[in-house]
Write a protein that holds these residues in place. Structure first.
Motif, PDB file in Angstrom:
ATOM      1  N   GLY A  25       0.685  -1.537  -0.083  1.00 62.50           N
ATOM      2  CA  GLY A  25       0.233  -0.220   0.245  1.00 62.50           C
ATOM      3  C   GLY A  25       0.514   1.303   0.061  1.00 62.50           C
ATOM      4  O   GLY A  25       1.937   1.390   0.492  1.00 62.50           O
ATOM      5  N   VAL A  26       0.039   2.349  -0.494  1.00 64.90           N
ATOM      6  CA  VAL A  26       1.044   3.568  -1.020  1.00 64.90           C
ATOM      7  C   VAL A  26       0.980   4.024   0.475  1.00 64.90           C
ATOM      8  O   VAL A  26       2.246   5.144   1.161  1.00 64.90           O
ATOM      9  N   ALA A  27       0.243   3.489   1.687  1.00 61.34           N
ATOM     10  CA  ALA A  27       1.021   4.229   2.880  1.00 61.34           C
ATOM     11  C   ALA A  27       1.472   3.337   3.869  1.00 61.34           C
ATOM     12  O   ALA A  27       1.387   3.356   4.729  1.00 61.34           O
ATOM     13  N   GLY A  28       2.074   2.124   3.646  1.00 59.76           N
ATOM     14  CA  GLY A  28       2.332   1.232   3.960  1.00 59.76           C
ATOM     15  C   GLY A  28       4.068   1.155   4.735  1.00 59.76           C
ATOM     16  O   GLY A  28       4.272   1.827   3.829  1.00 59.76           O
ATOM     17  N   VAL A  29       4.591   0.588   4.620  1.00 56.54           N
ATOM     18  CA  VAL A  29       5.766  -0.219   5.010  1.00 56.54           C
ATOM     19  C   VAL A  29       6.593  -1.222   4.345  1.00 56.54           C
ATOM     20  O   VAL A  29       5.642  -2.010   4.475  1.00 56.54           O
ATOM     21  N   ALA A  30       8.265  -1.169   3.550  1.00 57.09           N
ATOM     22  CA  ALA A  30       8.520  -2.706   3.513  1.00 57.09           C
ATOM     23  C   ALA A  30       8.033  -3.563   4.163  1.00 57.09           C
ATOM     24  O   ALA A  30       7.932  -4.595   3.041  1.00 57.09           O
ATOM     25  N   ALA A  31       7.765  -4.131   5.113  1.00 61.38           N
ATOM     26  CA  ALA A  31       6.945  -4.857   5.847  1.00 61.38           C
ATOM     27  C   ALA A  31       6.276  -5.454   5.570  1.00 61.38           C
ATOM     28  O   ALA A  31       5.806  -6.955   5.104  1.00 61.38           O
ATOM     29  N   ASP A  32       5.707  -4.468   4.878  1.00 58.13           N
ATOM     30  CA  ASP A  32       4.087  -5.199   4.442  1.00 58.13           C
ATOM     31  C   ASP A  32       4.183  -5.086   2.959  1.00 58.13           C
ATOM     32  O   ASP A  32       2.640  -5.612   2.573  1.00 58.13           O
ATOM     33  N   ILE A  33       5.250  -5.782   2.371  1.00 59.94           N
ATOM     34  CA  ILE A  33       5.076  -6.175   1.067  1.00 59.94           C
ATOM     35  C   ILE A  33       4.748  -7.484   0.704  1.00 59.94           C
ATOM     36  O   ILE A  33       5.415  -8.334   1.402  1.00 59.94           O
ATOM     37  N   GLU A  34       3.825  -7.805  -0.527  1.00 59.04           N
ATOM     38  CA  GLU A  34       3.390  -8.917  -0.326  1.00 59.04           C
ATOM     39  C   GLU A  34       3.303  -9.557  -2.209  1.00 59.04           C
ATOM     40  O   GLU A  34       3.395  -8.593  -2.566  1.00 59.04           O
ATOM     41  N   LEU A  35       3.334 -10.890  -2.043  1.00 56.07           N
ATOM     42  CA  LEU A  35       2.772 -11.489  -3.170  1.00 56.07           C
ATOM     43  C   LEU A  35       1.900 -11.802  -4.203  1.00 56.07           C
ATOM     44  O   LEU A  35       0.569 -11.778  -3.173  1.00 56.07           O
ATOM     45  N   LEU A  36       1.587 -11.423  -5.135  1.00 54.98           N
ATOM     46  CA  LEU A  36      -0.067 -11.713  -5.905  1.00 54.98           C
ATOM     47  C   LEU A  36       0.403 -12.499  -6.158  1.00 54.98           C
ATOM     48  O   LEU A  36       1.343 -13.515  -7.073  1.00 54.98           O
ATOM     49  N   ASN A  37      -0.956 -14.117  -5.532  1.00 53.64           N
ATOM     50  CA  ASN A  37      -1.039 -15.861  -5.702  1.00 53.64           C
ATOM     51  C   ASN A  37      -2.322 -15.335  -7.408  1.00 53.64           C
ATOM     52  O   ASN A  37      -2.478 -15.443  -7.200  1.00 53.64           O
ATOM     53  N   MET A  38      -1.338 -15.778  -8.194  1.00 53.46           N
ATOM     54  CA  MET A  38      -2.021 -15.592  -9.078  1.00 53.46           C
ATOM     55  C   MET A  38      -2.314 -16.839  -9.694  1.00 53.46           C
ATOM     56  O   MET A  38      -1.856 -17.666  -9.701  1.00 53.46           O
ATOM     57  N   ALA A  39      -4.077 -17.059 -10.227  1.00 56.20           N
ATOM     58  CA  ALA A  39      -4.554 -18.201 -10.279  1.00 56.20           C
ATOM     59  C   ALA A  39      -4.488 -18.311 -11.743  1.00 56.20           C
ATOM     60  O   ALA A  39      -4.105 -17.692 -13.029  1.00 56.20           O
ATOM     61  N   GLN A  40      -4.045 -20.277 -11.733  1.00 57.47           N
ATOM     62  CA  GLN A  40      -4.097 -20.563 -13.656  1.00 57.47           C
ATOM     63  C   GLN A  40      -4.198 -22.152 -13.337  1.00 57.47           C
ATOM     64  O   GLN A  40      -4.318 -22.900 -12.684  1.00 57.47           O
ATOM     65  N   ARG A  41      -4.132 -22.624 -14.719  1.00 55.83           N
ATOM     66  CA  ARG A  41      -4.879 -23.641 -14.615  1.00 55.83           C
ATOM     67  C   ARG A  41      -3.543 -24.554 -14.121  1.00 55.83           C
ATOM     68  O   ARG A  41      -1.763 -24.572 -14.955  1.00 55.83           O
ATOM     69  N   SER A  42      -3.470 -26.174 -13.487  1.00 57.13           N
ATOM     70  CA  SER A  42      -2.021 -26.807 -13.594  1.00 57.13           C
ATOM     71  C   SER A  42      -2.833 -28.009 -14.258  1.00 57.13           C
ATOM     72  O   SER A  42      -1.826 -28.867 -14.679  1.00 57.13           O
ATOM     73  N   THR A  43      -3.988 -28.326 -14.486  1.00 61.23           N
ATOM     74  CA  THR A  43      -3.899 -29.596 -15.700  1.00 61.23           C
ATOM     75  C   THR A  43      -5.726 -29.216 -15.982  1.00 61.23           C
ATOM     76  O   THR A  43      -6.797 -27.766 -15.481  1.00 61.23           O
ATOM     77  N   ALA A  44      -6.210 -29.724 -16.724  1.00 64.23           N
ATOM     78  CA  ALA A  44      -7.932 -29.780 -17.474  1.00 64.23           C
ATOM     79  C   ALA A  44      -8.523 -29.711 -16.772  1.00 64.23           C
ATOM     80  O   ALA A  44      -9.875 -28.743 -16.993  1.00 64.23           O
ATOM     81  N   GLY A  45      -9.215 -29.824 -14.866  1.00 58.82           N
ATOM     82  CA  GLY A  45      -9.586 -29.971 -14.753  1.00 58.82           C
ATOM     83  C   GLY A  45      -9.372 -28.638 -12.748  1.00 58.82           C
ATOM     84  O   GLY A  45     -10.261 -29.119 -12.133  1.00 58.82           O
ATOM     85  N   GLU A  46      -8.062 -28.593 -13.096  1.00 57.08           N
ATOM     86  CA  GLU A  46      -7.608 -27.940 -11.761  1.00 57.08           C
ATOM     87  C   GLU A  46      -7.478 -26.360 -11.627  1.00 57.08           C
ATOM     88  O   GLU A  46      -6.377 -26.450 -13.145  1.00 57.08           O
TER      89      GLU A  46
END
Length: 953
Positions: A25-46
């Protein structure tokens, strides 16, 4: 309305192997940095969500994936006819069917030898695979990130946030511009670029928190080594201890040159080693199976270099077609083999005085320009010798997935310690896979903090504006240093003299600082082609000032894409000239920006874009090293006194004011020009294009008489040949194509038709597919009329000779290869006639050649399709038909690219017959190994000599 203020800072690492995003966040601090978990297919059904998005795209066949590819969302550019998936599932699908996998798009985006906006990926894939450009592939990965973010933050869409996108420090201005364009295509118009090594170091800085100053207390020079999937980036950062006990001052002092060397090369080396276990003796695997082997080696390498690595891994290659299982083969790759190939092959022992080898190693593959020497250790030694100024780094930060391998970390740190004579300190990087994305977010946060601090100092008394302890605790130090390179404008000079340059932007210039070169003025032509040739230097430490003129001597000079464009003239004016000064700055988004500012009206300015589109292919025309744009400028300058006389002669024949000239004077224009400028074969690229521009501006008067038209077509075609190779040729081709619809003014003259076909053959390489298809249809119609003529008439019609049309036919390299195959089959039928011309064999050689003149290599006819033409040519008696033998040379020539080269056994058959037929050694060499075609053979292949200063790579 002002756009909404961003609430997040998002860092995106658009990597060769993986794409990662992190935010704060623009009002945050460095300790607040977090990764974005991105949805993606691992198989045809998952569908899974994870931080690492593999930077690969699988171009599926219609119906192959059902409807599952459309969820969680369709990737950019995909449709029902050409479904595609991105990420984990794409990687797994591509391991089985590598011919449909788009990989290493980032490496292709920086490859100046191809048109990075053309649909060339997957490289070497069949025509049943939908292809896309490196630019579009990169955009699709960013679009996937955007969709993932928007789903997770519907109240704060990504295009409204502050986005920092990372690039290799070694990316040139062209690759940076294309990266920004990819972001725009993905719906992210306002991103800022940041160099990856700086981002990785920013991440390490924020992880230290309050311990940052003590952690760097004993460090004076930090080396960041970032080895990713496609590039090796080297950066030096100087550390100056704060006198007041606060945060140290950090200055980036040097970056390495672009080095396309990384994990991809390691996979390629392992695949070359294992190929013998899968291929028949004395042969190589087909391109598709070799690509499959590379994918298998990549997965095995990651397993065998891990901390808990097994002793060995089995690698299995499936067969093809009906023999899918029967032809399955398995080989074993051991941990020792990987250690030997990767550690000893890429980080061999070296001395600090060692230099990289210039000889091409065994890393050719997939059309990418890998360096001749794979030894990162020797590249590092050269970098430190040139950049460290006698002081070697005492601290090192390692980043990139390859450094998960402890053996690589140990070897690199041992080398650095031995070079400096004492142990080098290794900064702990807990997560090299996503440090760059986190560091990009931290960098963006540091900028926000700096802006707040500046505003605070403006609004508060100095005593109150001192940083509180809490502010120091949460602040992130800025890495200064400004521009990593100095940028120079190449100045014309006298032939034989050392080229000189004008410094546009000194090394170290901070972002946003605009420098106007007020001491030098330029006459800028509006409505006409203009070009500024630029160079950069990251090695010279000699202090320079903007506007300084100096000889371009020493090492480290890199030619950038030129600033080339056609700037609009005032309405109703064909061409105009205005006096300008140049203004340069390193923009806020991290790219070089050059403007022309009018002297009389400073409010009038023109941004000069880098010429990064429509680059010629890796086997096409380029300015040679000894006749580069610098040499072309010098040569043109040496003829400066004679050029006005030559243009005046052209104006006498084609000028606006009709002059009393005889037909003989018109026909003698070329000999008259040669008396002024020397033999036309010696006219170099700069001179040729200057003469062409003079002819183009007078094209309206080409129809005055039949002689005028013939002479204009003959001379203009000669000056523009082969239609590519010089900057702004694309613009020139656009102008002459407008003449095509108008046709001939003297269409009853057979000689004019001959010059018409010759003109278009000479410039055909510059025409795009649509233009060549239109021309193809017209010439095919005329050829049908020509072949109906009697033998007695020699096949001539009122529309020119059959041979001229045939040669134009064969020059159509931009049309899909299936059309060229159909043309060739028609020609084979014609060769059954006793009166068919020998030019037909020449044309067949061009149609099925392994290396094209100017079309991208993906246009080359596949080896299996070329086989029928090869067989027909092999049946000829080459001692009596040398033209047929040369056609085979073009069809069997070795390129080093498995997707285009004929099978080894076929080339062996060709070589055997060539030797028994007394073929010249230079022809045998072209089939036997990757060599450059000599000038006399280039002329024979193309039907014309290339202009001096242009060579076939």
């Amino acid at each position: 309305m002002h756009p909404p203020r961003p609430t997040y800072i998002v860092g995106i690492d658009l990597g060769t192997s993986h794409t990662v995003a992190a935010s704060v966040g623009v009002a945050g601090v460095a300790a607040d940095i977090e990764l974005l978990n991105m949805a993606q297919r691992s198989t045809a059904g998952e569908v899974i969500s994870q931080a690492l998005l593999p930077s690969v795209r699988y171009q599926a066949a219609p119906g192959e994936l059902g409807d599952s590819w459309q969820q969680p969302w369709p990737p950019q550019g995909a449709d029902v006819q050409a479904p595609a998936v991105i990420g984990r599932w794409a990687r797994d699908l591509g391991a089985a069917v590598p011919g449909r996998l788009v990989a290493s798009a980032k490496s292709w985006l920086s490859h100046t030898g191809v048109d990075r906006t053309a649909p060339i990926l997957p490289w070497g894939a069949g025509d049943d695979v939908a292809k896309l450009s490196p630019l579009a592939a990169s955009a699709s990965y960013l679009a996937h990130v955007k969709a993932a973010w928007d789903r997770a933050h519907p109240e704060a869409p990504l295009h409204q946030q502050s986005v920092v996108l990372t690039v290799p420090a070694s990316f040139d201005e062209g690759a940076r511009a294309l990266t920004l364009e990819a972001a725009q295509l993905a719906g992210l118009p306002g991103v800022q670029l940041l160099e990856e090594p700086k981002a990785a170091f920013h991440d390490w800085l924020v992880l230290q928190g309050e311990q940052l100053a003590p952690q760097l207390a004993d460090s004076r020079l930090v080396l960041v080594v970032d080895v990713g999937g496609g590039t090796t980036d080297l950066t030096l950062i100087r550390v100056a201890k704060a006198l007041d006990g606060g945060l140290p001052t950090l200055t980036r002092t040097a970056v390495g040159e672009h080095l396309m060397l990384g994990g991809d090369n390691m996979d390629l080396a392992l695949a070359h080693q294992l190929e013998l276990a899968f291929a028949d003796e004395g042969s190589k695997l087909p391109a598709q199976r070799f690509a499959q082997l590379v994918q298998r080696c990549r997965m095995a390498k990651e397993q065998l270099l891990a901390a808990d690595a097994p002793d060995h891994v089995s690698i299995t290659l499936l067969g093809g077609g009906s023999r899918l299982l029967a032809a399955t083969q398995t080989a074993t790759l051991t941990r020792g083999q990987v250690q030997q190939q990767v550690v000893e092959g890429f980080l061999p022992p070296a001395q600090i005085t060692d230099l990289p080898s210039k000889r091409q190693g065994a890393l050719r593959g997939f059309g990418l320009p890998y360096p001749a020497d794979a030894a990162i250790s020797r590249h590092l030694a050269q970098f430190l010798s040139l950049q460290a100024g006698g002081a070697l780094p005492d601290t090192v930060l390692l980043n990139g997935g390859v450094f998960h391998a402890h053996a690589l970390v140990e070897r690199l740190t041992d080398l650095l310690s031995r070079w400096r004579g004492s142990p080098v300190r290794v900064l702990h990087n807990p997560h090299p896979d996503w440090a760059v994305a986190r560091g990009a977010a931290a960098y963006g946060l540091a900028r926000v903090q700096a802006e707040r601090q500046a505003a605070s100092e403006v609004n508060q008394p100095a005593a109150q504006a001192q940083k509180a302890p809490a502010a120091i605790k949460n602040s992130i130090p800025h890495i200064g240093g400004g521009a990593a390179r100095s940028y120079w404008l190449l100045l014309p000079g006298k032939k034989g003299e050392t080229p000189q340059g004008l410094c546009l932007l000194p090394r170290g210039t901070e972002e946003g600082v605009r420098i106007v070169l007020s001491g030098r003025r330029f006459a800028l032509k509006l409505g006409q082609a203009v070009r500024f040739n630029l160079l950069a230097n990251s090695q010279s430490h000699a202090p320079v000032q903007a506007g300084q003129i100096a000889p371009l001597m020493g090492d480290g000079w890199v030619e950038l894409p030129p600033l080339a464009t056609v700037l609009p003239a005032p309405e109703g004016v064909a061409a105009a000239q205005v006096e300008v000064q140049l203004q340069a700055c390193m923009s806020e988004v991290g790219t070089l920006e050059v403007r022309c500012v009018a002297v009389q009206d400073a409010a009038q300015s023109w941004l000069l874009p880098f010429a990064v589109r429509g680059a010629v292919s890796s086997e096409t025309i380029a300015v040679s090293a000894d006749a580069s744009s610098a040499e072309g400028q010098k040569s043109l300058n040496s003829l400066a006194a004679k050029l006005p006389e030559a243009v005046a002669l052209i104006d006498r024949i084609f000028g606006a004011q009709a002059q009393e000239v005889t037909g003989k004077e018109v026909r003698q224009l070329r000999p008259s020009l040669e008396k002024i400028l020397g033999p036309r074969d010696s006219w170099d690229v700069g001179l040729l294009r200057a003469l062409f521009d003079a002819l183009l501006s007078r094209a309206k008067r080409r129809r005055r008489t039949a002689d005028h038209e013939r002479v204009w077509l003959n001379l203009a075609g000669w000056c523009l040949r082969p239609g590519v190779g010089a900057e702004l040729d694309g613009w020139r081709i656009t102008q002459v194509w407008a003449l095509y619809a108008a046709g001939l003014g003297h269409a009853k003259e057979s000689a004019n038709w001959t010059e018409w076909w010759v003109f278009w053959r000479r410039v055909a390489a510059g025409l795009n597919e649509a233009q060549q298809m239109e021309l193809l249809e017209d010439v095919a119609d005329q050829m049908q009329k020509a072949v109906q003529q009697t033998t007695r008439s020699g096949g001539k019609t009122s529309h020119g000779s059959y041979d001229d049309m045939l040669r134009l036919f064969a020059a159509m390299e931009a049309v899909p290869w299936q059309y060229r195959q159909e043309m060739g089959q028609w020609m084979l039928q014609r060769l059954k006639r006793p009166d068919e011309t020998v030019q037909t064999w020449w044309a067949i050689g061009r149609l099925a050649a392994r290396q094209s003149l100017a079309a991208n290599a993906h246009r080359v006819m596949p080896p299996e399709a070329a086989q029928e033409f090869l067989n027909a040519t092999l049946a000829q008696d080459w001692r009596k038909n040398e033209t047929a033998m040369f056609a085979v040379v073009q069809m069997a020539r070795m390129t080093g690219d498995r997707a285009r080269d004929l099978p080894d056994e076929v080339r062996a058959q060709v070589l055997e017959k060539m030797r028994s037929s007394g073929a010249p050694e230079r022809w045998i060499a072209m089939v036997e190994q990757v060599v450059q075609m000599q000038a006399e053979d280039q002329k024979r292949s193309l039907g014309d000599s290339l202009p001096p200063g242009l060579v076939l790579l």
